[in-house]
Motif scaffolding. Structure first.
Motif, PDB file in Angstrom:
ATOM      1  N   SER A   1       0.664  -1.143  -0.004  1.00  0.00           N
ATOM      2  CA  SER A   1      -0.125   0.161   0.036  1.00  0.00           C
ATOM      3  C   SER A   1       0.848   1.195  -0.035  1.00  0.00           C
ATOM      4  CB  SER A   1      -0.788   0.063   1.116  1.00  0.00           C
ATOM      5  OG  SER A   1      -1.870  -1.020   1.070  1.00  0.00           O
ATOM      6  N   ILE A   2       0.407   2.289  -0.675  1.00  0.00           N
ATOM      7  CA  ILE A   2       1.237   3.446  -0.576  1.00  0.00           C
ATOM      8  C   ILE A   2       0.430   4.658  -0.429  1.00  0.00           C
ATOM      9  CG2 ILE A   2       2.338   5.108  -2.282  1.00  0.00           C
ATOM     10  CD1 ILE A   2       3.158   2.763  -3.937  1.00  0.00           C
ATOM     11  N   ILE A   3       0.996   5.448   0.734  1.00  0.00           N
ATOM     12  CA  ILE A   3       0.493   6.890   1.091  1.00  0.00           C
ATOM     13  C   ILE A   3       1.079   8.013   0.437  1.00  0.00           C
ATOM     14  CG2 ILE A   3       0.346   8.299   3.201  1.00  0.00           C
ATOM     15  CD1 ILE A   3       0.687   6.018   5.050  1.00  0.00           C
ATOM     16  N   SER A   4       0.279   8.565  -0.422  1.00  0.00           N
ATOM     17  CA  SER A   4       0.651   9.649  -1.036  1.00  0.00           C
ATOM     18  C   SER A   4       0.581  11.090  -0.540  1.00  0.00           C
ATOM     19  CB  SER A   4       0.229   9.595  -2.529  1.00  0.00           C
ATOM     20  OG  SER A   4       0.634   8.596  -3.217  1.00  0.00           O
ATOM     21  N   LEU A   5       1.484  12.027  -0.501  1.00  0.00           N
ATOM     22  CA  LEU A   5       1.497  13.276  -0.015  1.00  0.00           C
ATOM     23  C   LEU A   5       1.811  14.215  -0.903  1.00  0.00           C
ATOM     24  CD1 LEU A   5       3.377  12.709   3.357  1.00  0.00           C
ATOM     25  CD2 LEU A   5       0.985  12.741   3.154  1.00  0.00           C
ATOM     26  N   GLN A   6       0.978  15.250  -1.156  1.00  0.00           N
ATOM     27  CA  GLN A   6       1.164  16.354  -2.035  1.00  0.00           C
ATOM     28  C   GLN A   6       0.892  17.740  -1.463  1.00  0.00           C
ATOM     29  OE1 GLN A   6       1.620  16.025  -5.513  1.00  0.00           O
ATOM     30  NE2 GLN A   6       1.995  18.154  -5.501  1.00  0.00           N
ATOM     31  N   GLY A   7       1.936  18.554  -1.114  1.00  0.00           N
ATOM     32  CA  GLY A   7       1.940  19.777  -0.871  1.00  0.00           C
ATOM     33  C   GLY A   7       2.143  20.771  -1.471  1.00  0.00           C
ATOM     34  N   ASN A   8       2.043  22.426  -1.037  1.00  0.00           N
ATOM     35  CA  ASN A   8       2.217  23.608  -1.858  1.00  0.00           C
ATOM     36  C   ASN A   8       3.339  24.372  -1.359  1.00  0.00           C
ATOM     37  OD1 ASN A   8       1.215  24.147   0.205  1.00  0.00           O
ATOM     38  ND2 ASN A   8      -0.410  25.550  -0.455  1.00  0.00           N
ATOM     39  N   ALA A   9       4.484  24.137  -0.914  1.00  0.00           N
ATOM     40  CA  ALA A   9       5.655  24.573  -0.533  1.00  0.00           C
ATOM     41  C   ALA A   9       6.128  25.314  -1.517  1.00  0.00           C
ATOM     42  CB  ALA A   9       6.633  23.731   0.202  1.00  0.00           C
ATOM     43  N   ASP A  10       6.788  26.543  -1.461  1.00  0.00           N
ATOM     44  CA  ASP A  10       7.287  27.675  -2.403  1.00  0.00           C
ATOM     45  C   ASP A  10       8.462  28.151  -1.649  1.00  0.00           C
ATOM     46  OD1 ASP A  10       8.081  29.092  -4.456  1.00  0.00           O
ATOM     47  OD2 ASP A  10       6.337  30.224  -4.213  1.00  0.00           O
ATOM     48  N   ASN A  11       9.836  27.683  -2.173  1.00  0.00           N
ATOM     49  CA  ASN A  11      11.120  28.131  -1.513  1.00  0.00           C
ATOM     50  C   ASN A  11      11.074  27.885   0.000  1.00  0.00           C
ATOM     51  OD1 ASN A  11      12.699  29.059  -3.720  1.00  0.00           O
ATOM     52  ND2 ASN A  11      11.297  31.050  -3.771  1.00  0.00           N
ATOM     53  N   GLY A  12      10.396  26.549   0.343  1.00  0.00           N
ATOM     54  CA  GLY A  12      10.570  26.068   1.755  1.00  0.00           C
ATOM     55  C   GLY A  12      10.189  24.501   1.648  1.00  0.00           C
ATOM     56  N   TRP A  13      10.225  23.964   2.781  1.00  0.00           N
ATOM     57  CA  TRP A  13       9.736  22.649   2.952  1.00  0.00           C
ATOM     58  C   TRP A  13       9.119  22.152   4.072  1.00  0.00           C
ATOM     59  CZ3 TRP A  13      11.780  20.335   7.107  1.00  0.00           C
ATOM     60  CH2 TRP A  13      12.978  21.173   8.011  1.00  0.00           C
ATOM     61  N   SER A  14       8.322  21.065   4.057  1.00  0.00           N
ATOM     62  CA  SER A  14       7.715  20.489   5.203  1.00  0.00           C
ATOM     63  C   SER A  14       8.040  19.046   5.251  1.00  0.00           C
ATOM     64  CB  SER A  14       6.200  20.866   5.252  1.00  0.00           C
ATOM     65  OG  SER A  14       5.745  22.370   4.963  1.00  0.00           O
ATOM     66  N   ALA A  15       8.052  18.548   6.557  1.00  0.00           N
ATOM     67  CA  ALA A  15       8.205  17.022   6.674  1.00  0.00           C
ATOM     68  C   ALA A  15       7.212  16.541   7.631  1.00  0.00           C
ATOM     69  CB  ALA A  15       9.614  16.888   7.390  1.00  0.00           C
ATOM     70  N   PHE A  16       6.479  15.590   7.121  1.00  0.00           N
ATOM     71  CA  PHE A  16       5.281  14.930   7.624  1.00  0.00           C
ATOM     72  C   PHE A  16       5.387  13.591   8.203  1.00  0.00           C
ATOM     73  CE2 PHE A  16       3.701  18.092   4.531  1.00  0.00           C
ATOM     74  CZ  PHE A  16       2.924  19.070   5.200  1.00  0.00           C
ATOM     75  N   SER A  17       4.793  13.100   9.217  1.00  0.00           N
ATOM     76  CA  SER A  17       5.149  12.042   9.802  1.00  0.00           C
ATOM     77  C   SER A  17       3.872  11.425   9.702  1.00  0.00           C
ATOM     78  CB  SER A  17       5.576  12.027  11.367  1.00  0.00           C
ATOM     79  OG  SER A  17       4.457  12.411  12.228  1.00  0.00           O
ATOM     80  N   ALA A  18       3.798   9.892   9.446  1.00  0.00           N
ATOM     81  CA  ALA A  18       2.516   9.216   9.101  1.00  0.00           C
ATOM     82  C   ALA A  18       2.706   7.973   9.898  1.00  0.00           C
ATOM     83  CB  ALA A  18       2.303   8.830   7.536  1.00  0.00           C
ATOM     84  N   GLU A  19       1.902   7.741  10.953  1.00  0.00           N
ATOM     85  CA  GLU A  19       2.002   6.330  11.704  1.00  0.00           C
ATOM     86  C   GLU A  19       0.512   5.963  11.270  1.00  0.00           C
ATOM     87  OE1 GLU A  19       2.159   7.271  15.789  1.00  0.00           O
ATOM     88  OE2 GLU A  19       4.299   8.404  15.421  1.00  0.00           O
ATOM     89  N   VAL A  20       0.836   4.449  11.127  1.00  0.00           N
ATOM     90  CA  VAL A  20      -0.486   3.559  10.376  1.00  0.00           C
ATOM     91  C   VAL A  20      -0.481   2.566  11.533  1.00  0.00           C
ATOM     92  CG1 VAL A  20      -1.410   1.919   8.830  1.00  0.00           C
ATOM     93  CG2 VAL A  20       0.378   3.889   8.090  1.00  0.00           C
ATOM     94  N   ALA A  21      -1.858   2.279  11.958  1.00  0.00           N
ATOM     95  CA  ALA A  21      -2.245   1.431  12.890  1.00  0.00           C
ATOM     96  C   ALA A  21      -3.226   0.572  12.238  1.00  0.00           C
ATOM     97  CB  ALA A  21      -3.044   2.057  14.082  1.00  0.00           C
ATOM     98  N   GLY A  22      -3.130  -0.867  12.655  1.00  0.00           N
ATOM     99  CA  GLY A  22      -4.023  -1.923  12.217  1.00  0.00           C
ATOM    100  C   GLY A  22      -5.456  -1.985  12.289  1.00  0.00           C
ATOM    101  N   PRO A  23      -6.149  -2.658  12.051  1.00  0.00           N
ATOM    102  CA  PRO A  23      -7.622  -3.008  12.724  1.00  0.00           C
ATOM    103  C   PRO A  23      -7.760  -2.948  14.190  1.00  0.00           C
ATOM    104  CG  PRO A  23      -7.436  -4.363  10.785  1.00  0.00           C
ATOM    105  CD  PRO A  23      -6.039  -4.005  11.173  1.00  0.00           C
ATOM    106  N   SER A  24      -6.571  -3.600  14.763  1.00  0.00           N
ATOM    107  CA  SER A  24      -6.797  -3.903  16.133  1.00  0.00           C
ATOM    108  C   SER A  24      -6.145  -2.723  17.169  1.00  0.00           C
ATOM    109  CB  SER A  24      -5.934  -5.200  16.652  1.00  0.00           C
ATOM    110  OG  SER A  24      -4.565  -4.930  16.139  1.00  0.00           O
ATOM    111  N   GLY A  25      -5.617  -1.606  16.135  1.00  0.00           N
ATOM    112  CA  GLY A  25      -5.203  -0.427  16.788  1.00  0.00           C
ATOM    113  C   GLY A  25      -3.567  -0.554  17.402  1.00  0.00           C
TER     114      GLY A  25
END
Length: 429
Positions: A295-319
């Motif tokens: 599975s693939i998580i896709s991120l699309q931002g709108n930075a301009d002469n800048g940057w942003s780092a996002f963390s993504a934590e995935v939990a299964g059906p049981s949490g």
């Protein structure tokens, strides 16, 4: 009195030593190996001059030996010691006059342990003669065509005779010099030689050393190895052509398959969702129905002469936490020296493999961000989407790279061989 064709031996008219007569009727001189007398074979072996007793050059080939070249029998009838001196360095080699009752005269050269066969050619177009002056003025190595093959300039040699013994079809003399322009072809060397009295074109091929030495009754192991010669033939690996074609086809096939699988697989389980960055952290749910593929998580931002780092934590059906990753969106642009430039990407992906089907949860948060320049800005929004059932092309790309490297390595063997052939050339740009 001229020499009789049936003559098999004579006594030196200076020292009386017995000398074998091995050459044909066109032999013009005979140099005594005992006293150095140069005898005129066409005038009752009259003494023309004497070079005195000299040390024999280093060659295992001796007068009287016999060998074959392309099923033609030849006898060794004369020996010349040759040398060239340039910038304080001296090169030496030995040339042996050969005679065949059916094919006339030729030369066998002993050079750095290699055995070379040289014969004059009469069908070269002398209008295409190449002189040392032409070589000096040329901007690229000169070439000539002969017998349907291309010959490229290799070296210019000014050689002189410093030893002679036996029979020759001309009258050589100590110190006599020749200038030779040598061109290297696919399997032979073309030599354009100019002496004080004439111009000649000769073709030289490399003989099989072990075969020649065996014919001459010599032990190749005792003589020692030969140095590499520009005419040393290329030795392909077993089934090299098939291997090269197979590696190239495999590399191309792996790339095509990787592109096909990467572009055609997967289904969207969470459609693109645009989220303000200042609302993070935030949870998002999606249902996984295929736990056997990526599975693939896709991120699309709108930075301009800048940057942003996002963390993504995935939990299964049981949490239970399943995976965690960081996606970075960044984009920079500007104008430098009147030209616009840009770099970076406002998109990133995080891959993971679900452990089971069911509802999964993503916790998306901003880790950190930054800008470049006064007008730069990090991402103010981020668009999140998830696909499942993706096929990884990673190993196919690795396989394509390995096949490609194999193809390069096999192909490079021949390229390196051709480069090494001209490594000893005296051409300088």
């Amino acid at each position: 009195m001229t020499r009789a064709d049936a003559l098999s031996s004579i006594n030196c008219t200076q020292c009386g030593a017995g000398l074998s007569v091995l050459g044909g009727g066109r032999v013009l001189s005979h140099v005594c190996g005992y006293c150095g007398a140069v005898l005129d074979t066409q005038d009752n072996y009259k003494i023309l001059t004497s070079i005195g007793k000299r040390d024999h050059p280093d060659s295992p080939v001796k007068i009287g030996m016999s060998l074959t070249y392309r099923d033609i029998p030849f006898s060794v009838i004369g020996t010349l010691g040759m040398s060239e001196t340039y910038r304080g360095r001296t090169w030496r080699w030995v040339e042996h006059q050969l005679f065949s009752p059916t094919h006339g005269y030729a030369w066998l050269s002993w050079e750095d342990g290699n055995v070379l066969f040289t014969r004059k050619t009469r069908d070269f177009n002398m209008d295409h003669w190449l002189s040392s002056g032409t070589v000096e003025r040329a901007e690229t190595p000169p070439t000539r065509q002969y017998a349907g093959e291309r010959y490229k300039y290799y070296e210019t040699t000014v050689a002189q005779i410093d030893f002679m013994e036996g029979e020759f079809n001309w009258v050589p003399r100590i110190g006599e010099t020749t200038e030779t322009i040598t061109l290297l072809g696919p399997s032979a060397m073309l030599s354009l030689t100019r002496s004080e009295t004439e111009r000649e074109v000769e073709l030289t091929t490399l003989m099989d050393r072990d075969t020649v030495l065996s014919e001459l009754g010599l032990d190749a192991a005792a003589i020692g190895p030969a140095l590499r010669h520009p005419l040393t033939p290329y030795k392909p690996m077993r089934e090299e052509g098939f291997l090269r074609r197979s590696l190239l086809a495999s590399a191309v096939g792996a790339v095509v398959l990787a592109v096909t699988l990467s572009g055609g697989s997967g289904s969207v389980v969470m459609p693109p969702t645009r989220v303000p960055v200042d609302s993070l952290p935030k949870n998002f749910s999606f249902d996984v129905t295929n736990a056997s593929q990526l599975s693939i998580i896709s991120l699309q931002g709108n930075a301009d002469n800048g940057w942003s780092a996002f963390s993504a934590e995935v939990a299964g059906p049981s949490g239970e936490p399943l995976t965690a990753g960081v996606g970075v969106v960044e984009y920079y642009q500007g104008i430098e020296d009147g030209e616009r430039w840009s770099e970076g990407s406002n998109s990133d992906r995080i891959r993971f493999r679900p452990a089971e089907t069911g509802t999964h949860t993503i916790t998306l948060a901003l880790e950190e961000d930054g800008t470049e320049g006064l007008r730069g800005r990090p991402a103010s929004t981020v668009t999140l989407s998830v696909e499942e059932g993706k096929i990884s092309a990673f190993w196919l790309i690795i396989a394509a790279a390995l096949f490609g490297l194999g193809w390069i390595a096999v192909t490079a063997r021949r390229s390196v061989y051709h480069a090494r052939r001209f490594a000893g050339s005296d051409w300088s740009d």
